[in-house]
Design an enzyme around this catalytic site. Structure first.
Site, mmCIF file in Angstrom:
data_model
loop_
_atom_site.group_PDB
_atom_site.id
_atom_site.type_symbol
_atom_site.label_atom_id
_atom_site.label_comp_id
_atom_site.label_asym_id
_atom_site.label_seq_id
_atom_site.Cartn_x
_atom_site.Cartn_y
_atom_site.Cartn_z
ATOM 1 N N THR A 202 0.814 -1.220 0.000
ATOM 2 C CA THR A 202 0.000 0.000 0.000
ATOM 3 C C THR A 202 0.849 1.272 0.000
ATOM 4 O OG1 THR A 202 -0.220 0.101 2.422
ATOM 5 C CG2 THR A 202 -1.899 -1.156 1.195
ATOM 6 N N HIS A 268 -0.708 7.973 0.797
ATOM 7 C CA HIS A 268 -0.719 6.528 0.540
ATOM 8 C C HIS A 268 -2.163 6.026 0.492
ATOM 9 C CE1 HIS A 268 3.577 6.367 2.292
ATOM 10 N NE2 HIS A 268 3.636 6.317 0.977
ATOM 11 N N MET A 269 -2.459 5.212 -0.523
ATOM 12 C CA MET A 269 -3.838 4.744 -0.753
ATOM 13 C C MET A 269 -4.080 3.386 -0.084
ATOM 14 S SD MET A 269 -5.494 7.014 -2.481
ATOM 15 C CE MET A 269 -4.713 8.156 -1.308
ATOM 16 N N HIS A 270 -3.795 3.304 1.233
ATOM 17 C CA HIS A 270 -3.946 2.036 1.940
ATOM 18 C C HIS A 270 -5.361 1.449 1.760
ATOM 19 C CE1 HIS A 270 -0.273 3.263 4.035
ATOM 20 N NE2 HIS A 270 -0.882 4.334 4.484
ATOM 21 N N ASP A 271 -6.360 2.187 2.200
ATOM 22 C CA ASP A 271 -7.709 1.628 2.301
ATOM 23 C C ASP A 271 -8.441 1.525 0.967
ATOM 24 O OD1 ASP A 271 -8.347 3.204 5.540
ATOM 25 O OD2 ASP A 271 -7.114 1.487 4.949
#
Ligand code: RIB
Ligand code: CA
Length: 345
Positions: A202, A268-271
């Site tokens: 991620t 950051h595009m974690h979800d």
């Protein structure tokens, strides 16, 4: 042929990237949102619930059940991170206050009732601490087999942590819950093991200002949506489109935070990545492993450990995402959320 729908229960600690995950899911016709459950994490569970109700109402999804869950971790004292996600958890965004109430059901009941009603059909997506899912599994030990699969944003394996040197936030907030979940979801067959979206991947998915500009242009928002790194902190969007305006205000806070910690002016595009994987597992390349959680380490409590080679003599209990195409993720996210934004206006 119509795309097959994906029935989902989504557990979040909304947060800026949780917000993006909700937008991605609302923008995806194949997503059948059965319930959004709220856990404490980025901010308090009640603030998470308000954020969820507000995003759903803004986007025309006020019929989706939102249920409050655990307000504290199972054992650990609650820690939240307003410095990362803003005082309300949605950066600089100021969403219209929601007008509807929370569900009368507890989050665990939403998980259990839906899974019993539609055995083998529902994908569970967790983008916050695993407290609610752990509590639900304690109440209904069959839950891992009643659900089709779970996708979890959490952990860090061959990658530095973002909370302590070896720990990732969602697991660090409630490591005991993570241990319960990984134990309970052991023994599942190939194709039904939990899919784990950890920092290893991620943190390779970096939203930058040009992604927001492209999304705004794609939905006809004016003027051009430029988040300039040299802007004064906290500058608010003037976008004509409500989704773009609130999304831009949320993400700007996140970009300023990442820059503050020398990660660059990015988010950051974690979800939302975990949400995209929940809808289409083919987006991710995975590798099976046996995962467990360190609970006793003085320096490492909350570390997720992957046994890739069977050294522990235990069956694999997870499919860890080891690769993806970030540009394909952004192509889908911009296309879908821009279409949602255009509908909302
Ligand atoms: O470590 C990143 C995760 O922690 C994301 O889910 C973010 O929203 C926070 O909950
Ligand atoms: Ca989250």
């Amino acid at each position: 042929m119509a795309e097959q729908t994906v029935p989902l229960i989504v557990d979040v600690d909304t947060g800026i990237d949780d917000s993006l995950a909700l937008l991605y899911l609302m923008a995806s016709p194949e997503a059948e949102l059965l319930g959004i459950t709220c856990t404490a994490g980025n901010v308090t569970a009640r603030q998470v619930a308000t954020n969820n109700l507000a995003w759903l109402e803004l986007c025309g999804y006020a019929d989706v059940e939102v249920a409050l869950g655990a307000e504290v971790p199972i054992i650990a004292p609650l820690m939240t991170t307003e410095e990362t996600h803003g005082p309300q958890g949605i950066g600089y965004a100021e969403l219209p206050a929601p007008t509807r109430a929370l569900s009368s059901r507890h989050a665990t009941q939403v998980w259990i009732d839906n899974a019993r009603r539609r055995p083998g059909e529902i994908t569970g997506l967790v983008t916050g601490p695993l407290t609610n899912l752990a509590l639900a599994v304690k109440l209904e030990p069959e839950l891992p087999r009643l659900l089709k699969r779970i996708v979890v944003m959490g952990g860090a394996f061959n990658h530095p942590g973002n909370t302590n040197p070896t720990t990732e936030w969602n697991v660090a907030v409630d490591p005991d819950a993570a241990r319960i979940v990984f134990d309970a979801f052991s023994g599942l067959p190939e194709g039904r093991r939990p899919v784990i979206c950890a920092l290893d991947v991620t943190e390779r998915i970096e939203m930058r200002p040009h992604h927001i500009a492209a999304l705004a242009e794609a939905c006809g928002s004016t003027p051009a949506e430029i988040i300039d790194p040299d802007d004064p902190p906290g500058r608010r969007s003037q976008a004509s489109n409500r989704v773009v305006r609130h999304l831009s205000d949320a993400v700007r806070f996140y970009m300023e935070f990442h820059r503050l910690y020398d990660q660059g002016f990015l988010a950051h595009m974690h979800d939302p990545f975990a949400a995209a994987v929940a809808l289409d597992p083919a987006l991710a390349t995975t590798r099976r492993a046996t995962v467990d959680v360190e609970l006793a380490g003085t320096l490492t409590r909350g570390q997720t450990v992957a046994d890739w080679r069977g050294m522990w003599g235990r069956e694999p209990n997870a499919d860890i995402v080891v690769d993806t195409d970030p540009e394909e993720f952004f192509r889908r996210a911009i296309e879908r959320v821009a279409a949602l934004a255009r509908r909302v206006g």
